[in-house]
Design an enzyme around this catalytic site. Structure first.
Site, short mmCIF file in Angstrom:
data_model
loop_
_atom_site.label_atom_id
_atom_site.label_comp_id
_atom_site.label_asym_id
_atom_site.label_seq_id
_atom_site.Cartn_x
_atom_site.Cartn_y
_atom_site.Cartn_z
N LYS A 1 0.83 -1.21 -0.13
CA LYS A 1 0.07 0.23 0.03
C LYS A 1 0.81 1.33 0.12
O LYS A 1 0.70 2.24 -0.89
CB LYS A 1 -0.96 -0.10 1.13
CG LYS A 1 -2.01 1.20 1.42
CD LYS A 1 -2.68 1.39 2.44
CE LYS A 1 -1.88 2.41 3.46
NZ LYS A 1 -2.68 2.87 4.55
N ASP B 1 -6.24 0.63 0.33
CA ASP B 1 -6.37 1.02 1.88
C ASP B 1 -8.07 0.61 2.27
O ASP B 1 -8.64 0.01 1.51
CB ASP B 1 -6.33 2.58 1.85
CG ASP B 1 -7.39 3.55 1.45
OD1 ASP B 1 -8.18 3.01 0.54
OD2 ASP B 1 -7.46 4.55 1.69
#
Ligand code: SF4
Length: 250
Positions: free
Chosen positions: A159, A178
């Protein structure tokens, strides 16, 4: 004179228990390839992308930063914390610690106090200091530009890597997944996986690569402004006609 044969009408087939679906949902499910969520029909995905462009033409990362290194640090700090809070902390943080060297050789207890408001400050301090040291020792003081290399930095998973590569360098090496992207991918039926890595793989298969960076920003904006975790504002959503999420509020 021939007599009409009286054939018994065939009994109507009953749907198997638990399989009664509307014609629409059967059609949608048939459109999907095995293993894919039903909402991944290319026309539907294109329509979603067009709606996102319409609603959020200028979506971008909301973490303030002046360079790739600051974005890396802010993204590490943003775990379990709002971007607003991280931006507040960052304002003084980057004045005191202007580069990787300053972070790498900081006094841990002092740095911990600086980043305390973002939560999990001990672990975050370790990650930020470790990443800074690795950047100096292995990458000549620059945040690396490949997924493979950036993932070697302490505290950096896909991420964070996607945020930095995409936003700071414009390199589309994946899709940021996310909490918002995870929730909205499910609601929009773009993925039926729960694991962020698998959701990212699903998204990478159905979204054109040139859209990966912008799509992440747009979905995050939509998740923050309209499609909230609790009580999404569906009445204000321009994708409402395309969405059949169970928890829609209209
Ligand atoms: S219609 Fe509602 S649930 Fe669906 S994407 Fe829009 S805000 Fe989210």
């Amino acid at each position: 004179m021939a007599t009409k044969s009286k054939k018994k009408p065939l009994p109507k087939k009953k749907p198997a228990a638990g399989k009664s679906r509307t014609t629409k949902s059967v059609k949608t499910a048939r459109a999907a390839k095995p293993g894919r969520a039903a909402g991944t029909d290319p026309k539907r995905v294109a329509a979603i992308l067009a709606k996102l462009d319409e609603a959020y033409p200028n979506a971008t990362c909301e973490l303030k930063h002046e360079n790739a290194f600051q974005l890396l640090v802010s993204t590490i700090l943003s775990a379990q914390c709002t971007d607003v809070r991280v931006n507040q902390v960052a304002e003084t943080l980057y004045k005191k610690y202007p580069d990787p060297k300053a972070f790498a050789y900081a006094t841990p207890s002092e740095l911990e106090q600086e980043i305390r408001p973002t939560g999990f400050f001990r672990n975050k301090t370790k990650s930020v200091m470790g990443a800074s040291k690795a950047i100096i020792e292995k990458f000549g003081g620059q945040v690396p530009r490949t997924m493979e290399e950036i993932l070697t930095l302490p505290g950096v998973a896909r991420k964070t890597a996607n945020v930095v590569l995409g936003t700071a360098y414009g390199i589309a090496s994946g899709v940021v997944v996310d909490t918002h992207v995870l929730r909205l991918s499910k609601r929009l039926d773009l993925s039926r996986n729960e694991d962020p890595k698998k959701v990212e793989e699903d998204l990478m298969k159905i979204i054109p690569q040139e859209k990966w960076i912008q799509f992440s920003h747009q979905i995050i904006w939509h998740g923050r402004r309209v499609c909230f975790a609790r009580k999404p504002k569906c009445v204000e959503c321009n994708m409402e006609s395309l969405c059949y999420a169970k928890d829609k509020t209209v």
